[in-house]
Design a protein around this motif. Structure first.
Motif, PDB file in Angstrom:
ATOM      1  N   SER A  11      -8.914   1.348  -0.440  1.00  0.00           N
ATOM      2  CA  SER A  11      -7.699   0.536  -0.542  1.00  0.00           C
ATOM      3  C   SER A  11      -6.809   1.156  -1.611  1.00  0.00           C
ATOM      4  O   SER A  11      -7.159   2.171  -2.209  1.00  0.00           O
ATOM      5  CB  SER A  11      -8.054  -0.904  -0.905  1.00  0.00           C
ATOM      6  OG  SER A  11      -8.610  -0.963  -2.198  1.00  0.00           O
ATOM      7  N   ALA A  12      -5.681   0.523  -1.876  1.00  0.00           N
ATOM      8  CA  ALA A  12      -4.787   1.027  -2.918  1.00  0.00           C
ATOM      9  C   ALA A  12      -5.461   1.007  -4.281  1.00  0.00           C
ATOM     10  O   ALA A  12      -5.232   1.872  -5.121  1.00  0.00           O
ATOM     11  CB  ALA A  12      -3.505   0.203  -2.955  1.00  0.00           C
ATOM     12  N   SER A  32      -4.360  -4.377  -1.931  1.00  0.00           N
ATOM     13  CA  SER A  32      -3.250  -3.649  -1.313  1.00  0.00           C
ATOM     14  C   SER A  32      -2.302  -3.071  -2.353  1.00  0.00           C
ATOM     15  O   SER A  32      -1.440  -2.270  -2.022  1.00  0.00           O
ATOM     16  CB  SER A  32      -2.456  -4.575  -0.388  1.00  0.00           C
ATOM     17  OG  SER A  32      -3.252  -5.002   0.677  1.00  0.00           O
ATOM     18  N   THR A  81       0.807   4.110  -2.849  1.00  0.00           N
ATOM     19  CA  THR A  81       0.193   5.395  -2.506  1.00  0.00           C
ATOM     20  C   THR A  81       1.215   6.465  -2.149  1.00  0.00           C
ATOM     21  O   THR A  81       1.241   7.524  -2.751  1.00  0.00           O
ATOM     22  CB  THR A  81      -0.819   5.236  -1.355  1.00  0.00           C
ATOM     23  OG1 THR A  81      -0.165   4.699  -0.206  1.00  0.00           O
ATOM     24  CG2 THR A  81      -1.970   4.326  -1.767  1.00  0.00           C
ATOM     25  N   THR A  96       0.832  -1.206   0.000  1.00  0.00           N
ATOM     26  CA  THR A  96       0.000   0.000   0.000  1.00  0.00           C
ATOM     27  C   THR A  96       0.863   1.251   0.000  1.00  0.00           C
ATOM     28  O   THR A  96       0.600   2.200  -0.748  1.00  0.00           O
ATOM     29  CB  THR A  96      -0.961  -0.008   1.209  1.00  0.00           C
ATOM     30  OG1 THR A  96      -1.797  -1.162   1.104  1.00  0.00           O
ATOM     31  CG2 THR A  96      -1.820   1.237   1.230  1.00  0.00           C
TER      32      THR A  96
END
Length: 183
Positions: free
Chosen positions: A162-163, A128, A103, A99
């Protein structure tokens, strides 16, 4: 040739994984020709020597469970593949690493889960940020791996952010306006 799930399909894996033997110095490890994933310690010890191979897409780095993405933050743009090792299925640190790579560090290359990668975790791993899942070679037959592809999309609309889905479900779903509700 080993197989893995990549972008929802079973494909042949042509990457070699370099492991450090007990007591072996990272600077002394033989890095074979061809597509190769080296441990973070080898990358750190030999970055200048290996940089050209990384930039050509021939070399990637794998992180062990205790190693964080900040250790390669300056190199994510040059690495075509980053792998994250799951030493045990109960060790969830790799989810956070994936993640963060997607991100915070903006990694857009192949992000691969390696090690104790289990079928019932495939969906969570892709959420993720992993786009390649490589279970141990002795874990699944080719037929079981092909059947496991369906697990990647078990849930089409997850509730949480989430990612892969930066917004939670209530922000992604179109809702009627007040005027539409009154009419």
């Amino acid at each position: 040739m080993p197989k893995l799930i990549k972008n929802g399909r079973v494909v042949a894996d042509d990457w070699q994984l370099v492991l450090l033997a007990e007591g072996e110095a990272p600077a002394d490890v033989a890095v074979p020709a061809g597509r190769t994933l080296v441990p973070l310690a080898v990358w750190q010890a030999r970055r200048d020597e290996l940089a050209a191979r990384a930039e050509s897409g021939e070399l990637g780095v794998w992180l062990d469970a205790g190693e964080g993405p900040e250790d390669i933050a300056d190199d994510v743009k040059r690495l075509a593949v980053i792998a994250v090792n799951f030493p045990k299925f109960t060790d969830g640190r790799g989810y956070s690493t994936a993640t963060l790579l997607r991100t915070r560090y903006g990694y857009t290359g192949e992000l691969r889960a390696i090690g104790d990668v289990l079928r019932d975790q495939f969906n969570y791993m892709t959420r993720s940020g992993f786009d390649a899942l490589q279970p141990r070679a002795d874990r699944y037959t080719d037929e079981q791996l092909a059947a496991a592809v369906a697990n990647v999309s078990d849930f089409t609309q997850p509730y949480q952010a989430s990612a892969t889905h930066p917004q939670p479900l209530f922000r992604r779903v179109a809702r009627p306006t007040q005027a539409q509700v009154k009419s």
